[in-house]
Design a protein around this motif. Structure first.
Motif, PDB file in Angstrom:
ATOM      1  N   ILE A 309       0.853  -1.205   0.000  1.00 46.60           N
ATOM      2  CA  ILE A 309       0.000   0.000   0.000  1.00 46.60           C
ATOM      3  C   ILE A 309       0.880   1.244   0.000  1.00 46.60           C
ATOM      4  N   ARG A 310       0.239   2.378  -0.231  1.00 52.36           N
ATOM      5  CA  ARG A 310       0.921   3.672  -0.085  1.00 52.36           C
ATOM      6  C   ARG A 310      -0.061   4.667   0.513  1.00 52.36           C
ATOM      7  N   ILE A 311       0.334   5.288   1.608  1.00 49.73           N
ATOM      8  CA  ILE A 311      -0.500   6.325   2.220  1.00 49.73           C
ATOM      9  C   ILE A 311      -0.056   7.668   1.643  1.00 49.73           C
ATOM     10  N   LYS A 312      -0.932   8.313   0.911  1.00 52.37           N
ATOM     11  CA  LYS A 312      -0.582   9.570   0.248  1.00 52.37           C
ATOM     12  C   LYS A 312      -0.597  10.735   1.241  1.00 52.37           C
ATOM     13  N   PRO A 313       0.323  11.679   1.109  1.00 54.56           N
ATOM     14  CA  PRO A 313       0.358  12.844   2.007  1.00 54.56           C
ATOM     15  C   PRO A 313      -0.651  13.914   1.590  1.00 54.56           C
ATOM     16  N   ASP A 314      -1.902  13.495   1.388  1.00 52.80           N
ATOM     17  CA  ASP A 314      -2.988  14.399   1.006  1.00 52.80           C
ATOM     18  C   ASP A 314      -4.068  14.363   2.084  1.00 52.80           C
ATOM     19  N   LEU A 315      -4.970  15.323   2.043  1.00 61.06           N
ATOM     20  CA  LEU A 315      -6.132  15.343   2.925  1.00 61.06           C
ATOM     21  C   LEU A 315      -7.390  15.024   2.124  1.00 61.06           C
ATOM     22  N   ILE A 316      -8.336  14.364   2.768  1.00 59.97           N
ATOM     23  CA  ILE A 316      -9.607  14.036   2.125  1.00 59.97           C
ATOM     24  C   ILE A 316     -10.666  15.039   2.569  1.00 59.97           C
ATOM     25  N   LYS A 317     -11.323  15.655   1.584  1.00 56.21           N
ATOM     26  CA  LYS A 317     -12.505  16.487   1.850  1.00 56.21           C
ATOM     27  C   LYS A 317     -13.729  15.686   1.405  1.00 56.21           C
ATOM     28  N   ASP A 318     -14.724  15.634   2.267  1.00 59.61           N
ATOM     29  CA  ASP A 318     -15.868  14.763   2.012  1.00 59.61           C
ATOM     30  C   ASP A 318     -17.166  15.506   2.303  1.00 59.61           C
ATOM     31  N   PHE A 319     -18.092  15.460   1.324  1.00 62.92           N
ATOM     32  CA  PHE A 319     -19.413  16.062   1.542  1.00 62.92           C
ATOM     33  C   PHE A 319     -20.161  15.351   2.666  1.00 62.92           C
ATOM     34  N   GLN A 320     -19.882  14.067   2.832  1.00 58.79           N
ATOM     35  CA  GLN A 320     -20.492  13.286   3.913  1.00 58.79           C
ATOM     36  C   GLN A 320     -19.639  13.524   5.164  1.00 58.79           C
ATOM     37  N   ALA A 321     -19.857  14.665   5.794  1.00 61.72           N
ATOM     38  CA  ALA A 321     -18.940  15.145   6.822  1.00 61.72           C
ATOM     39  C   ALA A 321     -19.552  15.101   8.212  1.00 61.72           C
ATOM     40  N   SER A 322     -18.677  14.961   9.197  1.00 62.83           N
ATOM     41  CA  SER A 322     -19.092  15.078  10.597  1.00 62.83           C
ATOM     42  C   SER A 322     -19.178  16.559  10.954  1.00 62.83           C
ATOM     43  N   PRO A 323     -20.057  16.930  11.880  1.00 67.48           N
ATOM     44  CA  PRO A 323     -20.171  18.342  12.248  1.00 67.48           C
ATOM     45  C   PRO A 323     -19.125  18.749  13.287  1.00 67.48           C
ATOM     46  N   ILE A 324     -18.795  20.034  13.288  1.00 67.02           N
ATOM     47  CA  ILE A 324     -18.022  20.604  14.386  1.00 67.02           C
ATOM     48  C   ILE A 324     -18.846  21.729  14.989  1.00 67.02           C
ATOM     49  N   PRO A 341     -21.099  21.447   9.155  1.00 70.59           N
ATOM     50  CA  PRO A 341     -20.405  20.292   8.563  1.00 70.59           C
ATOM     51  C   PRO A 341     -18.942  20.664   8.282  1.00 70.59           C
ATOM     52  N   TRP A 342     -18.024  19.790   8.692  1.00 70.67           N
ATOM     53  CA  TRP A 342     -16.594  20.046   8.512  1.00 70.67           C
ATOM     54  C   TRP A 342     -16.055  19.027   7.522  1.00 70.67           C
ATOM     55  N   LEU A 343     -15.770  19.487   6.313  1.00 78.26           N
ATOM     56  CA  LEU A 343     -15.441  18.584   5.215  1.00 78.26           C
ATOM     57  C   LEU A 343     -14.150  17.807   5.417  1.00 78.26           C
ATOM     58  N   PHE A 344     -13.295  18.270   6.326  1.00 79.59           N
ATOM     59  CA  PHE A 344     -12.056  17.544   6.611  1.00 79.59           C
ATOM     60  C   PHE A 344     -12.262  16.455   7.677  1.00 79.59           C
ATOM     61  N   ALA A 345     -13.508  16.256   8.101  1.00 74.15           N
ATOM     62  CA  ALA A 345     -13.833  15.199   9.075  1.00 74.15           C
ATOM     63  C   ALA A 345     -14.877  14.270   8.461  1.00 74.15           C
ATOM     64  N   PRO A 346     -14.469  13.371   7.578  1.00 70.80           N
ATOM     65  CA  PRO A 346     -15.431  12.478   6.920  1.00 70.80           C
ATOM     66  C   PRO A 346     -16.194  11.609   7.915  1.00 70.80           C
ATOM     67  N   ALA A 347     -17.503  11.509   7.713  1.00 72.33           N
ATOM     68  CA  ALA A 347     -18.316  10.526   8.440  1.00 72.33           C
ATOM     69  C   ALA A 347     -18.352   9.287   7.559  1.00 72.33           C
ATOM     70  N   VAL A 348     -17.597   8.273   7.947  1.00 76.56           N
ATOM     71  CA  VAL A 348     -17.374   7.114   7.083  1.00 76.56           C
ATOM     72  C   VAL A 348     -18.332   5.990   7.453  1.00 76.56           C
ATOM     73  N   TYR A 349     -19.084   5.529   6.469  1.00 73.95           N
ATOM     74  CA  TYR A 349     -20.000   4.400   6.639  1.00 73.95           C
ATOM     75  C   TYR A 349     -19.438   3.197   5.891  1.00 73.95           C
ATOM     76  N   SER A 350     -19.583   2.042   6.501  1.00 73.16           N
ATOM     77  CA  SER A 350     -19.071   0.826   5.868  1.00 73.16           C
ATOM     78  C   SER A 350     -20.023   0.330   4.785  1.00 73.16           C
ATOM     79  N   GLU A 351     -19.450  -0.046   3.648  1.00 70.88           N
ATOM     80  CA  GLU A 351     -20.213  -0.688   2.584  1.00 70.88           C
ATOM     81  C   GLU A 351     -19.780  -2.138   2.407  1.00 70.88           C
ATOM     82  N   SER A 352     -18.801  -2.557   3.177  1.00 72.30           N
ATOM     83  CA  SER A 352     -18.267  -3.913   3.069  1.00 72.30           C
ATOM     84  C   SER A 352     -19.069  -4.870   3.948  1.00 72.30           C
ATOM     85  N   VAL A 353     -19.094  -6.139   3.552  1.00 74.64           N
ATOM     86  CA  VAL A 353     -19.752  -7.179   4.347  1.00 74.64           C
ATOM     87  C   VAL A 353     -18.739  -7.940   5.203  1.00 74.64           C
TER      88      VAL A 353
END
Length: 559
Positions: A309-324, A341-353
């Motif tokens: 794997i490679r962890i990229k030195p970038d930040l994720i902005k997400d419309f599905q965001a947690s509030p501050i 809503p704070w776009l730099f705090a993604p609210a991540v939901y699992s889609e995997s089984v």
């Protein structure tokens, strides 16, 4: 006379068959589950756990009292599951208790439950347009000898109705009780090392996680500072552990430290990495209002690249965001707070089984980085990823709290999302120092490892708990600023259990239950009709059956 002899013969035959069946039942045990989803069929793992219970195990379930129909359903499902456990092992003894039965002890009892971490739930009951408030304790306590464990019966799901929570909770009842039984009956064997020495999170910042892990495993800090003086003995000491957790390092690893961790992995040691590749902290941003986010060099890139794997030195902005929660003014003498809503705090939901993440509620990430999955012989499973309306932002970049007022164009995020943020890797890892000069000489160096597992999460804050005003740790996943409870704790414990689980307990989580629940709004709308269907119709059917039976009987014997 002939009829009497025939009847007597039939009676004796039936009695003989019953005696034989009872005698056979003493030696042969079989239960039949006629439900379509086999919800009452215990897994092999559960059966193996309860098979080892040789003394009375007591289960106190606090789902007793006056509460809505959804909780009645949860109560029924819980009772039926415990009856199934008891059918296989009579040492399992359970009872349903109403903790608030005595009104005069109400406040005292509630405080005791709070102190034990058994948080009650306030529910609203609607009966014929009349609303009342009731307190429900969706918990059970399992006691075996001098050990006890609490079992949550109701899963937290933000924004879900009580009925939806109950359906989700019923799916995890077997896992919840099997895990509780395992906690109190099984001796701790596996050892977990919390890696220190490279600016990782302090113990108070992961206190709730440590407390939860300690219930099932031995756990202790392991510093890599000794690597500089004696790397070989440090590696020997680390090999005595089964799992190493690296929680948000902030200082670069030396090549010698990397070789110790690498050979720990190659020799079968499990690892759980929580790594931030970008230097950005929410606490400092809240105090200054503006900060520069820039790449963090941990000297781990070649190691992760070799593993796949490679962890990229970038930040994720997400419309599905947690509030501050930010101060927006004064109301009298009190500060007025508003949630954004704070776009730099993604609210991540699992889609995997996958059992680690199946049926999980939202998780809160902060300044997380995208993970690139590379091609090699290692099997990789993306456990969590950002939403489809997310994107990667390069660093360095200036981050300002005033960004909450921005209205970004949704088109900027299209076809850029679904960025992995947690990856499970399984297989035979190749050493990062394969065909390279070793940082220190090790006689037992192995270039290729045995079958192993590793989880990499691109955000160290996932494991971090907040502190209250007295600097005491809060529950992992609870955000004191918004009062939201995220599923971070459940996810982290699932990761540990999966990496260390040698009895398949975690796999019970993937069990699916189809639980039909009445729509309370429709029932209220058609209350009289519902009563006729559920109560009146069965009585009418019984009445008709009785009249027909009586008529046929009279007709037969009146001749």
């Amino acid at each position: 006379m002939e009829n009497k002899k025939t009847n007597l013969k039939n009676l004796l035959t039936i009695a003989g068959i019953l005696v034989i069946l009872n005698f056979a039942g003493y030696f042969f045990f079989k239960r039949f589950d006629l439900t379509a989803d086999k919800r009452y069929t215990l897994s092999e793992t559960s059966l193996n756990i309860i098979k080892e219970i040789k003394e009375p195990l007591y289960v106190d379930v606090f789902l007793e009292g006056n509460f809505p129909g959804e909780f009645k359903k949860l109560q029924t499902e819980t009772q039926q599951l415990l009856e199934e456990f008891k059918a296989y092992n009579s040492n399992i003894i359970f009872q349903f208790v109403n903790p608030l039965e005595k009104e005069e002890d109400r406040e005292k009892i509630m405080q005791q439950f709070y102190d034990r971490g058994l948080t009650p739930l306030n529910v609203t009951m609607n009966e014929k347009g009349k609303q009342t408030q009731e307190v429900v304790f969706p918990w059970a306590v399992v006691t075996y000898g001098n050990k006890s464990a609490k079992v949550p019966l109701l899963k937290n799901m933000m924004g879900a109705s009580t009925a939806e929570k109950v359906v989700s909770s019923v799916q995890h009842l077997e896992y919840a009780f099997a895990n509780g039984f395992n906690t109190v009956s099984k001796k701790r064997e596996k050892k977990v090392a919390i890696i220190k020495g490279n600016g990782e999170l302090q113990d108070v910042q992961i206190a709730d996680f440590l407390k939860s892990v300690r219930e099932n495993y031995y756990i202790g800090p392991f510093t890599l500072d000794s690597v500089a003086k004696d790397p070989n003995n440090t590696l020997i000491a680390l090999k005595k552990y089964d799992l190493a957790i690296i929680a948000k390092p902030t200082e670069a690893f030396t090549d010698e430290e990397k070789e110790v961790l690498d050979q720990f992995i190659i020799n079968g040691g499990k690892t759980l990495w929580l790594v931030d590749q970008v230097n950005m902290e929410m606490d400092s941003l809240m105090s200054t209002g503006e900060n520069l986010a820039y790449p963090r060099d941990l000297n781990l890139n070649d190691m992760f690249f070799k593993y796949g794997i490679r962890i990229k030195p970038d930040l994720i902005k997400d419309f599905q965001a947690s509030p501050i929660s930010l101060a927006t003014g004064q109301q009298g003498s009190a500060t007025q707070y508003t949630q954004f809503p704070w776009l730099f705090a993604p609210a991540v939901y699992s889609e995997s089984v996958h059992p680690i993440v199946s049926n999980l509620d939202a998780l809160k990430f902060d300044f997380t980085n995208p993970i690139e999955v590379l091609k090699n012989d290692i099997k990789k499973t993306v456990l969590l990823k950002s939403s489809k309306y997310s994107k990667s932002v390069g660093t360095p970049v200036q981050v300002n709290l005033n960004m909450v007022s921005e209205k970004p164009d949704l088109k900027e995020f299209e076809n850029k999302g679904n960025l992995p943020v947690a990856v499970l890797m399984e297989g035979k890892f190749h050493s990062v120092y394969q065909n390279r000069v070793l940082p220190f000489k090790e006689t037992g160096f192995a270039p290729i490892g045995k079958e192993n597992k590793m989880i990499v999460i691109s955000d160290g804050d996932v494991i971090k708990n907040q502190l209250d005003k007295n600097f005491q740790p809060l529950e992992l996943g609870f955000d004191k600023w918004t009062n939201n409870l995220y599923a971070n704790k459940e996810f982290m414990m699932n990761c540990v259990n999966y990496l260390l689980d040698d009895n398949g307990l975690i796999n019970i989580r993937s069990k699916e239950v189809d639980l039909p629940i009445l729509d309370s709004a429709k029932v209220q709308e058609n209350y009289t009709f519902s009563q006729i269907i559920t109560v009146g119709v069965p009585i009418v059917i019984l009445l008709v059956f009785g009249l027909v039976f009586t008529f046929l009987r009279k007709r037969k014997y009146s001749k």
